[in-house]
Design a protein around this motif. Structure first.
Motif, PDB file in Angstrom:
ATOM      1  N   LEU A  61       0.957  -1.121  -0.055  1.00 29.92           N
ATOM      2  CA  LEU A  61       0.254  -0.077   0.111  1.00 29.92           C
ATOM      3  C   LEU A  61       0.782   1.273   0.165  1.00 29.92           C
ATOM      4  O   LEU A  61       0.329   2.397  -0.444  1.00 29.92           O
ATOM      5  N   PHE A  62       2.040   1.208   0.323  1.00 29.91           N
ATOM      6  CA  PHE A  62       3.043   2.312   0.186  1.00 29.91           C
ATOM      7  C   PHE A  62       3.732   2.146  -0.725  1.00 29.91           C
ATOM      8  O   PHE A  62       3.896   3.216  -1.542  1.00 29.91           O
ATOM      9  N   ALA A  63       4.348   1.248  -1.242  1.00 38.39           N
ATOM     10  CA  ALA A  63       5.385   1.053  -2.300  1.00 38.39           C
ATOM     11  C   ALA A  63       4.719   1.059  -3.740  1.00 38.39           C
ATOM     12  O   ALA A  63       5.372   1.965  -4.700  1.00 38.39           O
ATOM     13  N   ALA A  64       3.544   0.687  -3.893  1.00 35.20           N
ATOM     14  CA  ALA A  64       2.989   0.732  -5.226  1.00 35.20           C
ATOM     15  C   ALA A  64       2.749   2.227  -5.702  1.00 35.20           C
ATOM     16  O   ALA A  64       3.224   2.612  -6.776  1.00 35.20           O
ATOM     17  N   PRO A  65       1.899   2.817  -4.837  1.00 35.29           N
ATOM     18  CA  PRO A  65       1.785   4.410  -5.438  1.00 35.29           C
ATOM     19  C   PRO A  65       2.966   5.263  -5.355  1.00 35.29           C
ATOM     20  O   PRO A  65       3.208   6.079  -6.189  1.00 35.29           O
ATOM     21  N   CYS A  67       6.143   4.116  -6.076  1.00 34.28           N
ATOM     22  CA  CYS A  67       6.718   3.866  -7.423  1.00 34.28           C
ATOM     23  C   CYS A  67       6.125   4.616  -8.481  1.00 34.28           C
ATOM     24  O   CYS A  67       6.651   4.874  -9.535  1.00 34.28           O
ATOM     25  N   ALA A  68       4.771   4.504  -8.588  1.00 30.75           N
ATOM     26  CA  ALA A  68       3.987   4.989  -9.728  1.00 30.75           C
ATOM     27  C   ALA A  68       4.338   6.537  -9.659  1.00 30.75           C
ATOM     28  O   ALA A  68       4.505   7.152 -10.741  1.00 30.75           O
ATOM     29  N   VAL A  69       4.201   7.067  -8.803  1.00 27.84           N
ATOM     30  CA  VAL A  69       4.383   8.634  -8.626  1.00 27.84           C
ATOM     31  C   VAL A  69       5.861   9.054  -9.026  1.00 27.84           C
ATOM     32  O   VAL A  69       6.236   9.953  -9.667  1.00 27.84           O
ATOM     33  N   SER A  80      14.545  14.411  -4.367  1.00 27.73           N
ATOM     34  CA  SER A  80      13.489  15.400  -4.522  1.00 27.73           C
ATOM     35  C   SER A  80      12.257  14.164  -4.985  1.00 27.73           C
ATOM     36  O   SER A  80      11.231  14.448  -4.505  1.00 27.73           O
ATOM     37  N   ARG A  81      12.634  13.538  -5.967  1.00 24.48           N
ATOM     38  CA  ARG A  81      11.805  12.488  -6.494  1.00 24.48           C
ATOM     39  C   ARG A  81      11.083  11.455  -5.679  1.00 24.48           C
ATOM     40  O   ARG A  81       9.916  11.439  -5.447  1.00 24.48           O
ATOM     41  N   TRP A  82      12.083  10.895  -4.680  1.00 30.04           N
ATOM     42  CA  TRP A  82      11.600  10.048  -3.876  1.00 30.04           C
ATOM     43  C   TRP A  82      10.793  10.496  -2.559  1.00 30.04           C
ATOM     44  O   TRP A  82      10.034  10.119  -1.910  1.00 30.04           O
ATOM     45  N   LEU A 122      -1.505   5.495 -12.783  1.00 32.89           N
ATOM     46  CA  LEU A 122      -0.377   6.480 -12.855  1.00 32.89           C
ATOM     47  C   LEU A 122       0.846   6.133 -13.484  1.00 32.89           C
ATOM     48  O   LEU A 122       1.735   6.995 -14.293  1.00 32.89           O
ATOM     49  N   CYS A 123       1.303   4.952 -13.555  1.00 30.43           N
ATOM     50  CA  CYS A 123       2.327   4.236 -13.811  1.00 30.43           C
ATOM     51  C   CYS A 123       2.203   4.018 -15.357  1.00 30.43           C
ATOM     52  O   CYS A 123       3.262   3.802 -16.092  1.00 30.43           O
TER      53      CYS A 123
END
Length: 144
Positions: A61-65, A67-69, A80-82, A122-123
């Motif tokens: 629930l944290f990693a999927a969005p 990585c998509a963002v 900054s990206r992460w 998003l991805c």
């Protein structure tokens, strides 16, 4: 820094060509993270009773969005990206939970499916653009 023997003076974090050895393990770490996230989603969707269900599902629930963002924000420097991706992941999760609660349709499986769907949506554009570039590059190399 280079010393007289020609070996790197970085404490063993780079090989003789100066490239970071840690960068070589990035695909393995990404694969392991994808596997943990996939197992977490499967455990949550299958309603399996396991001590790993909660931490793995939380990781998904944290990693999927996140990585998509991060895939959408290619123009930013890595830190900054992460940071923005982590904030975006939290915002996506909270907005999905709030919408599901407001509509009285809250369920664990529905939340996991909604997060997966938003992350995939998003991805998708960056992945399609990458595939298009790769296809065009392959076509140019065949004609050369």
């Amino acid at each position: 820094m280079q010393n007289i023997t020609g070996k790197s003076d970085t404490g063993g974090r780079s090989d003789t060509s100066g490239r970071s050895v840690l960068g070589g393990s990035l695909p393995a770490v990404a694969g392991a993270a994808a596997a943990v996230g996939g197992v977490g989603a499967a455990l949550a969707l299958g309603d399996v009773v396991s001590p790993l269900r909660a931490p793995f599902a939380f990781f998904f629930l944290f990693a999927a969005p996140a990585c998509a963002v991060a895939a959408v924000l290619r123009g930013l420097d890595p830190l900054s990206r992460w940071v923005v991706a982590a904030g975006g992941a939290i915002a996506i999760d909270l907005l999905i939970a709030q919408a599901m609660l407001a509509l009285h349709i809250w369920s664990v499986t529905g939340g996991v499916v909604a997060v997966a769907a938003v992350s995939l949506a998003l991805c998708a554009p960056p992945l399609l653009a990458y595939a298009r570039q790769h296809r065009d590059r392959a076509a140019r190399s065949r004609t050369s």
